[in-house]
Design a protein around this motif. Structure first.
Motif, PDB file in Angstrom:
ATOM      1  N   ARG A 156      35.351  73.958  42.632  1.00 49.72           N
ATOM      2  CA  ARG A 156      34.377  73.514  41.641  1.00 49.72           C
ATOM      3  C   ARG A 156      33.736  74.688  40.907  1.00 49.72           C
ATOM      4  O   ARG A 156      33.434  74.604  39.713  1.00 49.72           O
ATOM      5  N   ARG A 202      33.874  75.163  36.963  1.00 50.98           N
ATOM      6  CA  ARG A 202      32.649  75.383  36.195  1.00 50.98           C
ATOM      7  C   ARG A 202      32.821  76.558  35.249  1.00 50.98           C
ATOM      8  O   ARG A 202      32.459  76.484  34.064  1.00 50.98           O
ATOM      9  N   LYS A 244      29.652  71.119  35.065  1.00 49.89           N
ATOM     10  CA  LYS A 244      28.528  71.477  35.920  1.00 49.89           C
ATOM     11  C   LYS A 244      28.788  71.051  37.363  1.00 49.89           C
ATOM     12  O   LYS A 244      29.440  70.037  37.624  1.00 49.89           O
ATOM     13  N   LEU A 245      28.257  71.815  38.295  1.00 49.24           N
ATOM     14  CA  LEU A 245      28.456  71.509  39.705  1.00 49.24           C
ATOM     15  C   LEU A 245      27.876  70.154  40.088  1.00 49.24           C
ATOM     16  O   LEU A 245      28.389  69.479  40.985  1.00 49.24           O
ATOM     17  N   ARG A 246      26.803  69.762  39.435  1.00 47.46           N
ATOM     18  CA  ARG A 246      26.161  68.490  39.777  1.00 47.46           C
ATOM     19  C   ARG A 246      26.921  67.299  39.211  1.00 47.46           C
ATOM     20  O   ARG A 246      26.628  66.141  39.561  1.00 47.46           O
ATOM     21  N   GLU A 247      27.881  67.532  38.318  1.00 47.97           N
ATOM     22  CA  GLU A 247      28.619  66.437  37.683  1.00 47.97           C
ATOM     23  C   GLU A 247      29.766  65.976  38.574  1.00 47.97           C
ATOM     24  O   GLU A 247      30.568  66.774  39.036  1.00 47.97           O
ATOM     25  N   GLU A 248      29.836  64.687  38.770  1.00 46.37           N
ATOM     26  CA  GLU A 248      30.857  64.111  39.636  1.00 46.37           C
ATOM     27  C   GLU A 248      32.219  64.109  38.943  1.00 46.37           C
ATOM     28  O   GLU A 248      32.323  63.807  37.752  1.00 46.37           O
ATOM     29  N   GLU A 256      28.286  62.097  28.078  1.00 41.16           N
ATOM     30  CA  GLU A 256      27.984  63.377  28.717  1.00 41.16           C
ATOM     31  C   GLU A 256      29.213  64.275  28.822  1.00 41.16           C
ATOM     32  O   GLU A 256      29.113  65.497  28.697  1.00 41.16           O
ATOM     33  N   ARG A 305      28.729  60.713  44.313  1.00 47.36           N
ATOM     34  CA  ARG A 305      28.105  61.810  43.550  1.00 47.36           C
ATOM     35  C   ARG A 305      27.723  62.969  44.455  1.00 47.36           C
ATOM     36  O   ARG A 305      27.607  64.104  43.993  1.00 47.36           O
ATOM     37  N   HIS A 306      27.545  62.680  45.739  1.00 51.28           N
ATOM     38  CA  HIS A 306      27.075  63.702  46.664  1.00 51.28           C
ATOM     39  C   HIS A 306      28.123  64.078  47.709  1.00 51.28           C
ATOM     40  O   HIS A 306      27.787  64.724  48.701  1.00 51.28           O
ATOM     41  N   GLN A 310      34.959  62.093  46.415  1.00 45.73           N
ATOM     42  CA  GLN A 310      35.537  62.300  45.086  1.00 45.73           C
ATOM     43  C   GLN A 310      37.023  62.624  45.188  1.00 45.73           C
ATOM     44  O   GLN A 310      37.826  62.233  44.329  1.00 45.73           O
TER      45      GLN A 310
END
Length: 252
Positions: A45, A49, A55-59, A71, A196-197, A202
């Motif tokens: 990831r 990036r 972004k790292l927070r994006e699934e 987005e 998402r977490h 994923q």
């Protein structure tokens, strides 16, 4: 201890369903490889990036990557497809990772057929049996156990199914009929995770999506060769899950 992370692709309904197939993919990682696998996915990831500005927070939700969103519109569609391709290659390199796949073809099934229950029952049985016969890649102990991590909110239906299989688990016999082989190696109820977490949920989502796209690719995946991306996961396929299929895919 084996951890199986599960996600689906396609629709599990039988009436007015938009999809012919319902797919479940279970990504299996042994506890000894869990941290190595997670570290490899985090490193992947970070590279994505830096190269694609994801972004790292994006699934990484495979279907949404192909479909697009407001987005994600800042990343070109062909770059989003490239991310999925690189993701598949990264999964195939994970140490000791295994992939169990179940496909329900709803065509010709009766209206009372339940793709969700049948697919999950088959997946759980294969997880149990593969642990019992020590058929996963890598060195296994004699008394291994397993836990299931499923995407999304708690599902009473799945929890009840797993509990029932601990007492009554009908498995077809080679001599005809069925035997009841109670689950012995899968511990606890399913653990539900928000994708998402969880990079491993994923990952299972990607595997299920790529298998579905091989079976019934949308126009974009067909044109861009994405319908063949499931082939990239070949090194991690658990072929022992079904001896009737060269890739071990359980077909119902």
């Amino acid at each position: 201890m084996y951890f199986m992370y599960v996600d689906e692709s396609g629709d599990a309904g039988m009436v007015n369903s938009p999809s012919r197939y319902f797919v479940l993919s279970g990504l299996v990682v042994h506890e000894r490889d869990w941290r190595l696998s997670l570290d490899a996915l985090v490193a992947f990831r970070l590279r994505i990036r830096d190269h694609f500005e994801l972004k790292l927070r994006e699934e990484v939700h495979a279907a949404q990557f192909v479909r697009g969103s407001e987005e994600l519109s800042r990343i070109a569609k062909h770059d989003r497809l490239a991310i999925l391709r690189h993701f598949a290659d990264e999964l195939a390199r994970l140490p000791g990772a295994n992939l169990i796949n179940v496909v329900v073809d709803k065509q010709g099934k009766s209206a009372g057929y339940d793709p969700f229950e049948k697919a999950w029952q088959a997946l759980i049985q294969r997880f149990e049996n593969t642990i019992a016969f020590r058929n996963f890649r890598g060195t296994a102990g004699q008394h291994e156990r397993g836990m299931i991590f499923a995407d999304g909110e708690p599902q009473k239906k799945l929890t009840q199914l797993l509990r029932r299989m601990r007492h009554h688990n009908p498995v077809p016999s080679q001599l005809g009929g069925y035997r009841s082989l109670q689950l012995r190696r899968i511990l606890e109820d399913p653990v539900y995770r928000d994708s998402r977490h969880s990079l491993l949920i994923q990952s299972a989502d990607l595997c299920a999506f790529l298998l579905y796209q091989r079976l019934a690719p949308n126009g974009y995946m067909r044109r861009k060769g994405g319908s063949h991306y499931f082939d990239r996961l070949s090194p991690m396929l658990c072929r022992a899950a079904s001896t009737q299929d060269p890739e071990g895919i359980v077909r119902l």
